[in-house]
Write a protein that holds these residues in place. Structure first.
Motif, PDB file in Angstrom:
ATOM      1  N   GLN A  56      69.420  88.854  61.444  1.00 24.83           N
ATOM      2  CA  GLN A  56      70.663  89.541  61.742  1.00 24.83           C
ATOM      3  C   GLN A  56      71.198  89.136  63.107  1.00 24.83           C
ATOM      4  O   GLN A  56      72.382  89.041  63.306  1.00 24.83           O
ATOM      5  CB  GLN A  56      70.443  91.065  61.712  1.00 24.83           C
ATOM      6  CG  GLN A  56      70.051  91.583  60.350  1.00 24.83           C
ATOM      7  CD  GLN A  56      71.159  91.446  59.345  1.00 24.83           C
ATOM      8  OE1 GLN A  56      72.329  91.495  59.689  1.00 24.83           O
ATOM      9  NE2 GLN A  56      70.811  91.243  58.091  1.00 24.83           N
ATOM     10  N   ASN A  57      70.320  88.913  64.055  1.00 21.09           N
ATOM     11  CA  ASN A  57      70.709  88.565  65.419  1.00 21.09           C
ATOM     12  C   ASN A  57      70.501  87.077  65.642  1.00 21.09           C
ATOM     13  O   ASN A  57      69.574  86.488  65.108  1.00 21.09           O
ATOM     14  CB  ASN A  57      69.863  89.339  66.441  1.00 21.09           C
ATOM     15  CG  ASN A  57      70.040  90.832  66.284  1.00 21.09           C
ATOM     16  OD1 ASN A  57      71.130  91.306  66.049  1.00 21.09           O
ATOM     17  ND2 ASN A  57      68.950  91.559  66.384  1.00 21.09           N
TER      18      ASN A  57
ATOM     19  N   PRO B 233      71.837  76.683  66.377  1.00 23.50           N
ATOM     20  CA  PRO B 233      73.156  76.801  65.744  1.00 23.50           C
ATOM     21  C   PRO B 233      73.126  77.787  64.585  1.00 23.50           C
ATOM     22  O   PRO B 233      72.116  77.915  63.886  1.00 23.50           O
ATOM     23  CB  PRO B 233      73.432  75.387  65.236  1.00 23.50           C
ATOM     24  CG  PRO B 233      72.474  74.502  65.937  1.00 23.50           C
ATOM     25  CD  PRO B 233      71.311  75.341  66.335  1.00 23.50           C
ATOM     26  N   GLU B 234      74.222  78.485  64.379  1.00 19.49           N
ATOM     27  CA  GLU B 234      74.296  79.485  63.317  1.00 19.49           C
ATOM     28  C   GLU B 234      74.199  78.878  61.930  1.00 19.49           C
ATOM     29  O   GLU B 234      73.805  79.558  60.993  1.00 19.49           O
ATOM     30  CB  GLU B 234      75.596  80.275  63.444  1.00 19.49           C
ATOM     31  CG  GLU B 234      75.595  81.222  64.618  1.00 19.49           C
ATOM     32  CD  GLU B 234      76.841  82.089  64.646  1.00 19.49           C
ATOM     33  OE1 GLU B 234      77.468  82.280  63.586  1.00 19.49           O
ATOM     34  OE2 GLU B 234      77.175  82.572  65.725  1.00 19.49           O
TER      35      GLU B 234
ATOM     36  N   ALA C  39      69.261  77.361  58.997  1.00 15.41           N
ATOM     37  CA  ALA C  39      68.498  78.489  58.446  1.00 15.41           C
ATOM     38  C   ALA C  39      67.532  79.032  59.493  1.00 15.41           C
ATOM     39  O   ALA C  39      66.901  78.267  60.220  1.00 15.41           O
ATOM     40  CB  ALA C  39      67.729  78.049  57.211  1.00 15.41           C
ATOM     41  N   SER C  40      67.437  80.355  59.556  1.00 11.96           N
ATOM     42  CA  SER C  40      66.549  81.012  60.504  1.00 11.96           C
ATOM     43  C   SER C  40      65.800  82.115  59.771  1.00 11.96           C
ATOM     44  O   SER C  40      66.403  82.876  59.012  1.00 11.96           O
ATOM     45  CB  SER C  40      67.385  81.597  61.649  1.00 11.96           C
ATOM     46  OG  SER C  40      66.574  82.256  62.569  1.00 11.96           O
ATOM     47  N   TYR C  41      64.489  82.207  59.976  1.00 11.47           N
ATOM     48  CA  TYR C  41      63.654  83.161  59.253  1.00 11.47           C
ATOM     49  C   TYR C  41      62.802  83.955  60.225  1.00 11.47           C
ATOM     50  O   TYR C  41      62.343  83.425  61.232  1.00 11.47           O
ATOM     51  CB  TYR C  41      62.730  82.432  58.265  1.00 11.47           C
ATOM     52  CG  TYR C  41      63.490  81.549  57.319  1.00 11.47           C
ATOM     53  CD1 TYR C  41      64.052  82.069  56.165  1.00 11.47           C
ATOM     54  CD2 TYR C  41      63.669  80.205  57.595  1.00 11.47           C
ATOM     55  CE1 TYR C  41      64.773  81.263  55.301  1.00 11.47           C
ATOM     56  CE2 TYR C  41      64.382  79.382  56.740  1.00 11.47           C
ATOM     57  CZ  TYR C  41      64.933  79.923  55.593  1.00 11.47           C
ATOM     58  OH  TYR C  41      65.646  79.122  54.749  1.00 11.47           O
ATOM     59  N   ASP C  42      62.541  85.195  59.891  1.00 13.14           N
ATOM     60  CA  ASP C  42      61.642  86.029  60.669  1.00 13.14           C
ATOM     61  C   ASP C  42      60.219  85.692  60.238  1.00 13.14           C
ATOM     62  O   ASP C  42      59.865  85.858  59.064  1.00 13.14           O
ATOM     63  CB  ASP C  42      61.947  87.502  60.426  1.00 13.14           C
ATOM     64  CG  ASP C  42      61.061  88.404  61.258  1.00 13.14           C
ATOM     65  OD1 ASP C  42      59.895  88.605  60.855  1.00 13.14           O
ATOM     66  OD2 ASP C  42      61.522  88.890  62.297  1.00 13.14           O
TER      67      ASP C  42
END
Length: 56
Positions: free
Chosen positions: A7-8, A15-16, A19-22
């Motif tokens: 979310q943040n 870069p937005e 892909a970004s994962y927790d």
């Protein structure tokens, strides 16, 4: 398995459109997940000290 995006924005300034994962969601209660790349199996785990380790 579903993918979860954060979310943040990451603190690293990634870069937005990447892909970004927790990591804690990805590894679940056991703190470990398996990833594959070109037929090779990798293990991603969270150490007791809260560090990420990726091994082949």
């Amino acid at each position: 398995m579903t993918t979860t995006t954060r979310q943040n924005p990451p603190r690293t300034g990634a870069p937005e459109d990447v892909a970004s994962y927790d990591a804690r969601e990805l590894t679940g209660e056991l703190g470990q997940a398996y990833l594959t790349l070109d037929g090779q199996l990798y293990t991603l785990r969270i150490t007791r000290a809260g560090k990420l380790i990726l091994t082949k």
